[in-house]
Design an enzyme around this catalytic site. Sequence first.
Site, mmCIF file in Angstrom:
data_model
loop_
_atom_site.group_PDB
_atom_site.id
_atom_site.type_symbol
_atom_site.label_atom_id
_atom_site.label_comp_id
_atom_site.label_asym_id
_atom_site.label_seq_id
_atom_site.Cartn_x
_atom_site.Cartn_y
_atom_site.Cartn_z
ATOM 1 N N ARG A 12 37.722 51.340 -6.824
ATOM 2 C CA ARG A 12 39.163 51.608 -6.773
ATOM 3 C C ARG A 12 39.854 50.414 -6.124
ATOM 4 O O ARG A 12 39.222 49.587 -5.487
ATOM 5 C CB ARG A 12 39.429 52.861 -5.928
ATOM 6 C CG ARG A 12 39.037 54.152 -6.606
ATOM 7 C CD ARG A 12 39.144 55.315 -5.637
ATOM 8 N NE ARG A 12 40.462 55.387 -5.017
ATOM 9 C CZ ARG A 12 40.716 56.026 -3.866
ATOM 10 N NH1 ARG A 12 39.746 56.626 -3.221
ATOM 11 N NH2 ARG A 12 41.935 56.061 -3.382
ATOM 12 N N SER A 14 42.333 50.440 -3.788
ATOM 13 C CA SER A 14 42.903 50.570 -2.444
ATOM 14 C C SER A 14 42.186 49.625 -1.487
ATOM 15 O O SER A 14 41.051 49.219 -1.714
ATOM 16 C CB SER A 14 42.767 52.010 -1.939
ATOM 17 O OG SER A 14 41.419 52.286 -1.608
ATOM 18 N N LYS A 82 32.685 61.966 0.106
ATOM 19 C CA LYS A 82 33.462 63.200 0.230
ATOM 20 C C LYS A 82 34.403 63.411 -0.966
ATOM 21 O O LYS A 82 34.901 64.514 -1.166
ATOM 22 C CB LYS A 82 34.249 63.238 1.546
ATOM 23 C CG LYS A 82 35.373 62.251 1.664
ATOM 24 C CD LYS A 82 36.141 62.429 2.976
ATOM 25 C CE LYS A 82 37.312 61.469 3.043
ATOM 26 N NZ LYS A 82 38.068 61.594 4.280
ATOM 27 N N ASP A 83 34.619 62.359 -1.777
ATOM 28 C CA ASP A 83 35.465 62.494 -2.976
ATOM 29 C C ASP A 83 34.698 63.015 -4.191
ATOM 30 O O ASP A 83 35.311 63.384 -5.189
ATOM 31 C CB ASP A 83 36.081 61.138 -3.371
ATOM 32 C CG ASP A 83 37.099 60.623 -2.359
ATOM 33 O OD1 ASP A 83 37.650 61.453 -1.603
ATOM 34 O OD2 ASP A 83 37.334 59.399 -2.334
ATOM 35 N N THR A 126 48.805 65.272 8.320
ATOM 36 C CA THR A 126 47.538 65.219 7.589
ATOM 37 C C THR A 126 47.722 65.883 6.230
ATOM 38 O O THR A 126 48.430 66.876 6.122
ATOM 39 C CB THR A 126 46.379 65.935 8.335
ATOM 40 O OG1 THR A 126 45.268 66.053 7.436
ATOM 41 C CG2 THR A 126 46.766 67.329 8.799
ATOM 42 N N SER A 128 45.214 67.168 4.664
ATOM 43 C CA SER A 128 43.987 67.939 4.475
ATOM 44 C C SER A 128 44.086 69.351 5.039
ATOM 45 O O SER A 128 44.233 69.528 6.255
ATOM 46 C CB SER A 128 42.834 67.194 5.168
ATOM 47 O OG SER A 128 41.786 68.070 5.510
ATOM 48 N N ARG A 130 41.700 71.296 5.454
ATOM 49 C CA ARG A 130 40.556 71.441 6.365
ATOM 50 C C ARG A 130 40.936 71.011 7.785
ATOM 51 O O ARG A 130 40.646 71.697 8.768
ATOM 52 C CB ARG A 130 39.395 70.565 5.867
ATOM 53 C CG ARG A 130 38.239 70.412 6.860
ATOM 54 C CD ARG A 130 37.244 69.351 6.410
ATOM 55 N NE ARG A 130 37.842 68.013 6.335
ATOM 56 C CZ ARG A 130 38.044 67.221 7.380
ATOM 57 N NH1 ARG A 130 37.720 67.618 8.593
ATOM 58 N NH2 ARG A 130 38.585 66.027 7.218
ATOM 59 N N ARG A 131 41.610 69.871 7.880
ATOM 60 C CA ARG A 131 42.041 69.404 9.200
ATOM 61 C C ARG A 131 43.093 70.341 9.781
ATOM 62 O O ARG A 131 43.047 70.669 10.965
ATOM 63 C CB ARG A 131 42.576 67.971 9.107
ATOM 64 C CG ARG A 131 41.482 66.934 8.861
ATOM 65 C CD ARG A 131 42.052 65.542 8.572
ATOM 66 N NE ARG A 131 40.962 64.556 8.450
ATOM 67 C CZ ARG A 131 41.020 63.485 7.658
ATOM 68 N NH1 ARG A 131 42.079 63.281 6.892
ATOM 69 N NH2 ARG A 131 40.009 62.642 7.617
ATOM 70 N N ARG A 152 50.625 62.259 2.555
ATOM 71 C CA ARG A 152 49.559 61.530 1.885
ATOM 72 C C ARG A 152 49.925 60.060 1.874
ATOM 73 O O ARG A 152 50.907 59.644 2.459
ATOM 74 C CB ARG A 152 49.220 62.082 0.496
ATOM 75 C CG ARG A 152 50.274 61.963 -0.556
ATOM 76 C CD ARG A 152 49.662 62.191 -1.937
ATOM 77 N NE ARG A 152 48.578 61.244 -2.224
ATOM 78 C CZ ARG A 152 48.093 60.996 -3.439
ATOM 79 N NH1 ARG A 152 48.582 61.641 -4.479
ATOM 80 N NH2 ARG A 152 47.136 60.125 -3.627
ATOM 81 N N GLY A 153 49.106 59.252 1.228
ATOM 82 C CA GLY A 153 49.349 57.815 1.239
ATOM 83 C C GLY A 153 48.166 57.098 1.863
ATOM 84 O O GLY A 153 47.238 57.724 2.370
ATOM 85 N N VAL A 155 46.258 54.264 4.504
ATOM 86 C CA VAL A 155 46.209 54.188 5.968
ATOM 87 C C VAL A 155 47.501 53.601 6.535
ATOM 88 O O VAL A 155 48.062 54.121 7.506
ATOM 89 C CB VAL A 155 44.988 53.359 6.426
ATOM 90 C CG1 VAL A 155 45.037 53.084 7.922
ATOM 91 C CG2 VAL A 155 43.700 54.100 6.075
ATOM 92 N N ARG A 158 50.319 56.144 6.446
ATOM 93 C CA ARG A 158 50.153 57.247 7.383
ATOM 94 C C ARG A 158 50.406 56.817 8.819
ATOM 95 O O ARG A 158 51.132 57.487 9.557
ATOM 96 C CB ARG A 158 48.751 57.852 7.226
ATOM 97 C CG ARG A 158 48.573 58.521 5.866
ATOM 98 C CD ARG A 158 47.177 59.085 5.679
ATOM 99 N NE ARG A 158 46.986 59.486 4.287
ATOM 100 C CZ ARG A 158 46.334 60.575 3.905
ATOM 101 N NH1 ARG A 158 45.802 61.377 4.792
ATOM 102 N NH2 ARG A 158 46.204 60.863 2.635
ATOM 103 N N CYS A 245 37.590 70.164 -3.080
ATOM 104 C CA CYS A 245 37.967 69.587 -1.797
ATOM 105 C C CYS A 245 39.391 69.947 -1.412
ATOM 106 O O CYS A 245 39.902 69.517 -0.404
ATOM 107 C CB CYS A 245 37.741 68.081 -1.758
ATOM 108 S SG CYS A 245 38.761 67.142 -2.870
#
Length: 320
Positions: A12, A14, A82-83, A126, A128, A130-131, A152-153, A155, A158, A245
């Site tokens: 990718r 990024s 994790k993706d 966040t 997520s 989950r977080r 989102r976005g 680093v 954020r 996810c």
Amino acid sequence: MSEHSPLRLGTRRSKLAMAQSGQVADAVRRVTGRPVELVEITTYGDTSREHLAQIGGTGVFVTALRDALLRGEVDFAVHSLKDLPTAQPEELTLAAVPVREDPRDVLVARDALKFADLPRGARIGTGSPRRMAQLNAYARGHGLDIETVPIRGNVDTRIGYVRAGELDAVVLAAAGLNRIGRIDEVTDFLSVDTVLPAPGQGALAIECTADNADLIAALAELDDPCTRAAVTAERSLLAALEAGCSAPVGALADLLADGQVVKEMRLRGVVGTPDGGTLVQLSTTGPVPETHDQAMALGRELAAEMLSKGAAGLMGERAH
């Protein structure tokens, strides 16, 4: 393919993906003695402005890379583990899971604040669930008053919200910040007792086509069996909870040592509602898995126990 032709590594675009792909490229050059060139591929997850939960979450960053592999445009690809969707396509193989980075989540807060020292009503960004679930549950249990804000976005974007004063803090993965050399901006490392990471967080997956025996053999040198066993157990738990996810599942497997001797593997799992009102958190400990099937079984067993304790009712409606 000749000995000297470059291996093409799909990545990718990024900054983080380029950093981790660059690190893998260096390692592959070392073990194969062949040049490696990065081939940049744009994925739907990179171009879409929607929240990940809305675009199906799972696989949005992975599909374009896998398509390029299957079309023969690249020889191998690097994913953040994790993706990866939990089901592995038959035509592709996970040739290596290298040694895992720090799996923890971290806080980047204004004024060098720690999580416990955030002011009342602190806004924490966040994307997520989950977080969110775990931060909100922890806050409830410890008399903290926080508000989780969906963002989102990349680093920069954020952390930019914190620098601009729009948010008091954001939560990110330690591994990503390590890989792009920005770990010094972290103001608090969140204990896994507070926030369990995403299944596979901090680990990379190196994937190629299942029929490329020479490359599979070469890449195998980069594989770390302990990391592979751990992430296999975590992802088996995720799959058995039938969650993509976008669902708030945290999991971490770690090795328990007695002195220098590794005796057992512990697997912890959590699932909850994003408001943190309900959380099912369990762990199990067993012999260190020696095969893929044993690692899978560890995850399935813990998932079954979590489901029997009420996790099923928390998953909400599954998007099919």
